[in-house]
Write a protein that holds these residues in place. Structure first.
Motif, short mmCIF file in Angstrom:
data_model
loop_
_atom_site.label_atom_id
_atom_site.label_comp_id
_atom_site.label_asym_id
_atom_site.label_seq_id
_atom_site.Cartn_x
_atom_site.Cartn_y
_atom_site.Cartn_z
N TYR A 1 1.40 -1.02 -5.90
CA TYR A 1 1.24 -2.16 -5.00
C TYR A 1 2.16 -1.97 -3.81
N VAL A 2 1.63 -2.21 -2.61
CA VAL A 2 2.37 -1.98 -1.38
C VAL A 2 2.28 -3.20 -0.47
N THR A 3 3.22 -3.24 0.48
CA THR A 3 3.18 -4.27 1.52
C THR A 3 2.96 -3.57 2.85
N THR A 4 1.98 -4.07 3.61
CA THR A 4 1.62 -3.40 4.87
C THR A 4 2.44 -3.97 6.03
N ASN A 5 2.33 -3.30 7.18
CA ASN A 5 3.09 -3.74 8.37
C ASN A 5 2.52 -5.03 8.96
N ASP A 6 1.31 -5.44 8.52
CA ASP A 6 0.76 -6.72 8.99
C ASP A 6 0.90 -7.80 7.91
N LYS A 7 1.92 -7.60 7.06
CA LYS A 7 2.33 -8.62 6.07
C LYS A 7 1.30 -8.88 4.98
N LEU A 8 0.45 -7.91 4.73
CA LEU A 8 -0.52 -8.04 3.65
C LEU A 8 -0.03 -7.26 2.43
N LYS A 9 -0.48 -7.69 1.26
CA LYS A 9 -0.16 -6.97 0.03
C LYS A 9 -1.44 -6.44 -0.58
N GLY A 10 -1.32 -5.27 -1.21
CA GLY A 10 -2.53 -4.72 -1.80
C GLY A 10 -2.23 -3.57 -2.76
N GLU A 11 -3.31 -3.07 -3.36
CA GLU A 11 -3.21 -1.99 -4.34
C GLU A 11 -3.75 -0.70 -3.71
N LYS B 1 -3.24 14.15 5.68
CA LYS B 1 -3.24 13.18 6.79
C LYS B 1 -2.09 12.19 6.68
N GLN B 2 -1.50 12.09 5.47
CA GLN B 2 -0.44 11.12 5.20
C GLN B 2 -0.93 9.69 5.48
N THR B 3 -2.14 9.42 5.00
CA THR B 3 -2.70 8.08 5.12
C THR B 3 -3.01 7.54 3.71
N VAL B 4 -3.09 6.20 3.63
CA VAL B 4 -3.30 5.54 2.34
C VAL B 4 -4.39 4.48 2.51
N ARG B 5 -5.36 4.49 1.61
CA ARG B 5 -6.38 3.43 1.60
C ARG B 5 -5.92 2.36 0.62
N VAL B 6 -5.85 1.13 1.13
CA VAL B 6 -5.29 0.03 0.34
C VAL B 6 -6.32 -1.10 0.23
N VAL B 7 -6.47 -1.63 -0.98
CA VAL B 7 -7.30 -2.83 -1.18
C VAL B 7 -6.38 -4.03 -0.96
N VAL B 8 -6.51 -4.67 0.21
CA VAL B 8 -5.62 -5.78 0.56
C VAL B 8 -6.31 -7.11 0.26
N THR B 9 -5.47 -8.10 0.04
CA THR B 9 -5.97 -9.45 -0.24
C THR B 9 -5.82 -10.30 1.01
N LEU B 10 -6.95 -10.83 1.51
CA LEU B 10 -6.96 -11.66 2.72
C LEU B 10 -6.95 -13.15 2.32
N ASP B 11 -7.19 -13.99 3.30
CA ASP B 11 -7.28 -15.43 3.02
C ASP B 11 -8.44 -15.71 2.06
N GLU C 1 3.87 5.49 6.99
CA GLU C 1 5.07 4.85 7.56
C GLU C 1 4.85 3.37 7.85
N ASP C 2 3.59 2.90 7.75
CA ASP C 2 3.31 1.48 7.97
C ASP C 2 3.31 0.68 6.67
N LEU C 3 3.76 1.32 5.59
CA LEU C 3 3.75 0.66 4.29
C LEU C 3 5.16 0.59 3.72
N ARG C 4 5.38 -0.44 2.90
CA ARG C 4 6.63 -0.55 2.15
C ARG C 4 6.27 -0.57 0.66
N PHE C 5 6.95 0.26 -0.09
CA PHE C 5 6.68 0.34 -1.53
C PHE C 5 7.90 0.92 -2.23
N ARG C 6 7.92 0.73 -3.52
CA ARG C 6 9.01 1.27 -4.31
C ARG C 6 8.82 2.78 -4.48
#
Length: 302
Positions: free
Chosen positions: A225-235, A243-253, A265-270
């Protein structure tokens, strides 16, 4: 520091150091040197250079001489004699009923020894064969059992990449390779896809392993589970190592789900956690068996 040149012999991929003994020697020159097997004819692949003394096996033997046209002719005749020796050895193997596959034959430059390379399942009692061959060639005979990797190195061929086999062209030693390398490089885990001509794991799995280890170390695991730079959380759904890219299933409204791609670099994770051990499926079982065979083939090489 000590001044040396690097010489390679026809059957040996490894480079051996010798003292140039004050001679003007350059890459590509043919030289006559003394080795543990006797006087040998080799090719200079590393021109004169200074190296640390502790990197050289002592005593460092000097080059006897640069090869002369007469030496070149002796080497050519030896190559011709090897063809006859190979044929005769095949006949003797059949005569003695030995279950062994003859791979190659080699005369030392001074003709004081003939070496025969072969593969076999298990150990072979070839004492009578050696006596028979010695009576024919009137010189020392050495039969050397090798593994399937060494067989491919001697015979050569073309890999699935369309190029000549690495082991036959430039590799000096076989580096250990494992299934883990294929998994980290996101390769197919089908044994036929990651095996070389020899039937063992491809040597080239090692080529980019360090780069993949470094790049994988910067990425989260699938399922994290990660937190994105636009304040979304997802798996994490998938990652692209190069490419150093990550596809994330984020939860919207309103709990809506959406798959978005982010730069790492746009993600925060453990930091990566240790993955739990899971039961292997049939494909991984086959790969583990392949890896065990890989280790056994190296032990069988003599």
């Amino acid at each position: 520091m000590i001044n040396v040149i690097g010489v390679r012999f026809r059957r040996a991929g490894k480079v051996y150091y010798f003292d140039p003994a004050g001679m003007e020697i350059v890459n590509g020159d043919k030289v006559i040197v003394e080795t543990a097997r006797g006087v040998e004819y080799g090719t200079v692949v590393l021109g004169p250079r200074d190296v640390e003394e502790n990197t050289v096996i002592q005593p460092l033997k000097p080059v006897i001489r640069k090869a002369t046209p007469e030496d070149d002719e002796i080497e050519r005749r030896n190559r011709e004699k090897e063809k006859d020796a190979f044929r005769i050895c095949l006949e003797k193997i059949a005569k003695h009923g030995l279950e062994m596959k003859l791979i190659g034959c080699e005369y030392t430059f001074d003709n004081n020894k003939v070496l025969f390379y072969f593969t076999a399942d298990g150990r072979i009692d070839f004492r009578e064969l050696v006596k028979d061959l010695a009576s024919v060639f009137k010189t020392r005979i050495e039969l050397r059992q090798i593994g399937v990797r060494d067989e491919t190195k001697i015979v050569g061929g073309v890999g699935i990449c369309g190029r000549s086999l690495c082991c036959h062209t430039y590799l000096t030693e076989f580096a250990p390779v494992s299934i883990k390398m294929a998994k980290e490089q996101n390769l197919s885990l089908n044994p036929t896809k990651i095996s070389g001509v020899c039937g063992r794991l491809m040597c080239c799995l090692k080529n980019e392993q360090e780069a993949y280890e470094e790049l994988n170390g910067k990425l989260p695991n699938v399922g994290d589970y990660v937190t994105t730079n636009d304040k979304l959380k997802g798996e994490v759904q998938s990652v692209s190592v190069l490419k150093q890219t990550v596809r994330v299933v984020v939860t919207l409204d309103h709990d809506e789900k959406e798959v978005r791609e982010y730069k790492v670099e746009d993600l925060r994770f453990r930091p990566k956690r240790k993955k739990e051990k899971v039961a292997m499926d049939e494909e991984l079982r086959a790969l583990e068996l392949l890896e065990k065979k890989e280790g056994k083939s190296q032990l069988d090489s003599v």
